[in-house]
Design an enzyme around this catalytic site. Structure first.
Site, PDB file in Angstrom:
ATOM      1  CG  ASP A  93     152.914  -7.609  35.806  1.00 46.18           C
ATOM      2  OD1 ASP A  93     152.407  -8.115  36.843  1.00 46.18           O
ATOM      3  OD2 ASP A  93     152.439  -7.120  34.940  1.00 46.18           O
ATOM      4  CG  ASP A 103     157.238  -2.680  36.554  1.00 47.48           C
ATOM      5  OD1 ASP A 103     156.538  -2.349  35.650  1.00 47.48           O
ATOM      6  OD2 ASP A 103     157.801  -3.483  36.870  1.00 47.48           O
TER       7      ASP A 103
END
Length: 225
Positions: free
Chosen positions: A12, A10
């Site tokens: 953020d 991922d």
């Protein structure tokens, strides 16, 4: 049998800390429909979802056309903020992330990928801004797939690399990342420094406290695979 292995990240809350811009852009999105923004915890709680789904979660009583206005206002505000500050200041890498990514990339049997709720434009700008282009062999984002926790992004990364799920892990900071990884049949690895508290990462195989803990954990996971 291949010795290749895939680590999907991922973005953020996992690789970069973009919360200041996320909070400010969401303030702009709510201002566009003359509503007060939710509090910090509510906004960070939806990080990882694609923007349309995030707006449904934060403003479920609002008409679809007004939520669409919020999505566009968020995008405009986010890109304005990043243009003014620059990627390095707007979305700085967490301490130790670059070093660990480079170490993993240097391992000839380790492939790196990205699965993010960001737009393609946002992801490309971020990767370019941090000079990470050489690291990731597969990149998937919200423009091309259903929102997390649907497993489509992870499944696409597996297809790109030709690997079976047991040869891959999903590293992320939200419950959506962990549920996405589990749904795709890969090993979900949670991180404790991101936007969801560790107690929300129920689907995680393991939650790590520092990015430096990732390489030895991966060795352990694949010794058992």
């Amino acid at each position: 049998m291949t010795d290749l292995r895939l680590v999907i990240f991922d973005v953020d809350g996992t690789l970069v800390d973009s919360q200041a811009d996320i909070l400010a852009a969401m303030g702009g999105a709510f201002a566009a429909v003359n509503r007060p923004a939710p509090d910090r915890s509510a906004i960070l709680g939806i990080v990882g979802l694609s923007l349309p789904q995030a707006m449904v979660a934060l403003a479920p009583d609002l008409e679809a056309d007004r939520r669409a206005v919020m999505v566009e206002a968020y995008k405009d505000a986010y890109f304005d903020l990043r243009a003014k500050a620059g990627v390095a200041e707007s979305s700085p890498l967490y301490p130790g992330v670059r070093d660990v990514l480079e170490r993993l990339h240097a391992h000839p049997e380790t492939l790196l990928g990205v699965a993010t709720g960001k737009s393609r434009r946002g992801l490309d700008k971020l990767i370019e801004g941090h000079a990470l282009e050489h690291l990731f062999v597969t990149r998937h984002c919200a423009d091309d797939h259903p929102s997390k926790p649907h497993p489509a992004m992870v499944q696409a990364a597996l297809a790109d690399t030709g690997l079976d799920p047991h040869r891959a892990v999903m590293v992320g900071d939200t419950s959506f990342d962990m549920e996405m990884g589990a749904a795709a049949g890969v090993v979900p690895v949670g991180v404790a420094w991101g936007y969801h508290p560790a107690e929300r990462l129920n689907a995680a195989h393991t939650v790590i406290e520092t990015i430096e803990a990732l390489p030895p954990l991966l060795d352990t996971i694949w010794e058992d695979a």
